[in-house]
Design a protein around this motif. Sequence first.
Motif, short mmCIF file in Angstrom:
data_model
loop_
_atom_site.label_atom_id
_atom_site.label_comp_id
_atom_site.label_asym_id
_atom_site.label_seq_id
_atom_site.Cartn_x
_atom_site.Cartn_y
_atom_site.Cartn_z
N LYS A 304 -97.45 -62.35 -80.12
CA LYS A 304 -97.77 -61.53 -78.97
C LYS A 304 -96.57 -61.36 -78.04
O LYS A 304 -96.44 -60.33 -77.38
N ASP A 399 -100.22 -63.51 -69.66
CA ASP A 399 -100.40 -64.20 -70.93
C ASP A 399 -101.58 -65.16 -70.80
O ASP A 399 -101.80 -65.72 -69.75
N GLU A 400 -102.30 -65.35 -71.90
CA GLU A 400 -103.42 -66.29 -71.91
C GLU A 400 -104.42 -65.94 -70.82
O GLU A 400 -104.78 -66.75 -69.98
N GLY A 557 -98.19 -71.71 -76.65
CA GLY A 557 -96.90 -71.05 -76.71
C GLY A 557 -95.71 -71.78 -77.26
O GLY A 557 -94.75 -71.15 -77.67
MG MG Z 1 -98.05 -66.84 -76.80
#
Ligand code: MG
Length: 694
Positions: A304, A399-400, A557
């Motif tokens: 991603k 993110d997330e 990550g």
């Molecule tokens: Mg990631």
Amino acid sequence: MSPRSERTGLTVIKGVGPALAEKLERLGLRSVEDVLFHLPLRYQDRTRVTPIGALRPGMDAVVEGVVQAADVVMGRRRSLLCRLQDGTGTLSLRFYHFSAALKTSLQRGTHLRCYGEVRPGASGLEIYHPEMQNLESREAAPVAETLTPIYPATEGLSQLRLRSLSEAALQWLESGNSLSELLPAAIAADYELAPLREAIRTLHRPPPDVDLEALQDGRHWAQHRLAFEELMAHQLAMLRLRAQIRSRRAPVMSASGELAGQYVRQLGFPLTGAQRRVAEEVVRDLQQPRPMLRLVQGDVGAGKTVVAALAALQALEAGWQVALMAPTEILAEQHFINFQRWFAPLGISVAWMAGKLKGKARTNQLQLIATGDAAMVVGTHALFQEEVRFHNLGLAIIDEQHRFGVQQRLALRDKGAAGQFSPHQLIMTATPIPRTLAMSAYADLDTSVLDELPPGRTPINTVLISDSRREEVVERVRAGCSEGRQAYWVCTLIEESEQLQAQAAEVSWAELCEILPELSIGLIHGRMKPAEKAEIMAAFKAGDLHLLVATTVIEVGVDVPNASLMIIENPERLGLAQLHQLRGRVGRGSTASHCVLLYHAPLSALGRERLGIMRESSDGFVIAEKDLELRGPGEVLGTRQTGLVQFRVADLVRDADLLPAVQEASKRLAREYPDCVQPLIDRWLAQGQQFAQV
Ligand code: MG
Ligand code: ADP
């Protein structure tokens, strides 16, 4: 909770004075309509009299009989014991609190009806402190005609009081007053929804022949009727939010793709088909004058970050600032390092912002962001803070996402250039969001799915091992690492406290150092300084450390392809989605990877089932759906963090099958009956939940 237009003061109900009104206010009940929507939690069946001979422990029952005797008995605690007989058997009524008046009222020969829970006691079956009624004559007074509702209550408000209130409110409803039917007849007919007042009446006073099981499970038609309307209200609020955001202007980011091309050439690997497809979708959105609202879902390791970089480059080339925000400092740091490495050769400077950044360094970064000298900004939720001012924020990448709430997303949007434009939003999540939740919690987003992993990944073999075999596992780590592989040892704690987590990891680290003196073992946890963490991660990445003992800070990550073994201590403490994330740290290289779930024996049946899913599936979507089934949506998404709304009647898991119809009906209502939207939202959503401040 009733719409403003639907408020009939409680004073129309006889006997409601200021003192009672104040207590009712504590339950959020301010109008007759509120009382009607204050639904029972459960029901008791008092419609039948049970013969004493047929009583069993645990039953809630109505019993009728004649008093044989009532005596004060001594025992461990003084109590009044009354023997009741009905020709089929004898039952004891026991009172620990009693007055002389009570004792005299229980004369031998008195006919009583009582209600209560039957339990085994010193004198056979007993009911403690039953609700009682003196039956004047031998002729039975009528028993309850409907099931007895039990309402959510508060101190000083008895069930009896709440029952008589709801009775009065229902009578008010019968006597020609009405709750507005907010769903148009055509929609109610197409989705077979009963009239609202029928549903409300049934839920307050279910008839004796009602399917009680369905009612207790929330599957009764009357509950469906209300859940359907409530889900529609939420869906409509989301659709409205989306429409409002869409009606704002966003910067049109036309760019030649020159920077993106350079970036891809320096990456060292070709994009996957899915990355190319999703990046194209994003770039197309960025060229529109409306804000993009796109959720990119992709399993752990799907790549991603590259998609985020491609989106960023489109905005940067068009002259706009980009913010990338991650939920933990370690993940934000890793992004910061990657983006610096990637973007420096392209002549783009990257700024850093986190809560822990202090003093002069902080001022410097704030300055770079405000002047626009740093066109790319990476950080934690510290980016939401008031003092962070952007020069011309055009794209916010989050993110997330599942860890941030809708409100937080909106906060970042407000940082758009001088309020004139709303920035585009790209949201990325590694925890695939179960379809049902995506429909309700993310109805305001378009979705792209990264459904292809980069080539060369090997499946992870997951095993469950009891901690009674811990030594064997340690030997496995020794063998693996001496063959040049690298491993993670993850310590989990239930407590949120970073300090306790850090301590637990330190203990494991010291112990492993002692048993495995030939290995170099690192330690990383949330209490360490960012520089220390970065140093340890760099050493592990460079292969200078064989084994990394870590808390769940490595959850998201972190990327070290040579690490192919992971031990997770006490995995039963974590959610499945979180375990899946953790496990995704291995299996990134070409050697076969292993994940050992070192559970604390004995495991509960549910624990075994949950960990079994981890062993059997490597599909994040399957795992997320199962997690949702087993733990409920609040746990999976973290209600508090996400700002995910609380429902009054509906339940996302139980009512999942209603959602497609709810979505369809909501769209139709918004299109064909726009005037119905606001009253419906007002009825079901508290002011704070309406996301109306757009
Ligand atoms: Mg990631
Ligand atoms: P996630 O989707 O979990 O955020 P990352 O973006 O961290 O995944 O990517 C995981 C790893 O895969 C990184 O090491 C990244 O460099 C690598 N990667 C990403 N895209 C590709 C690709 N197309 N081919 C090979 N490796 C890739």
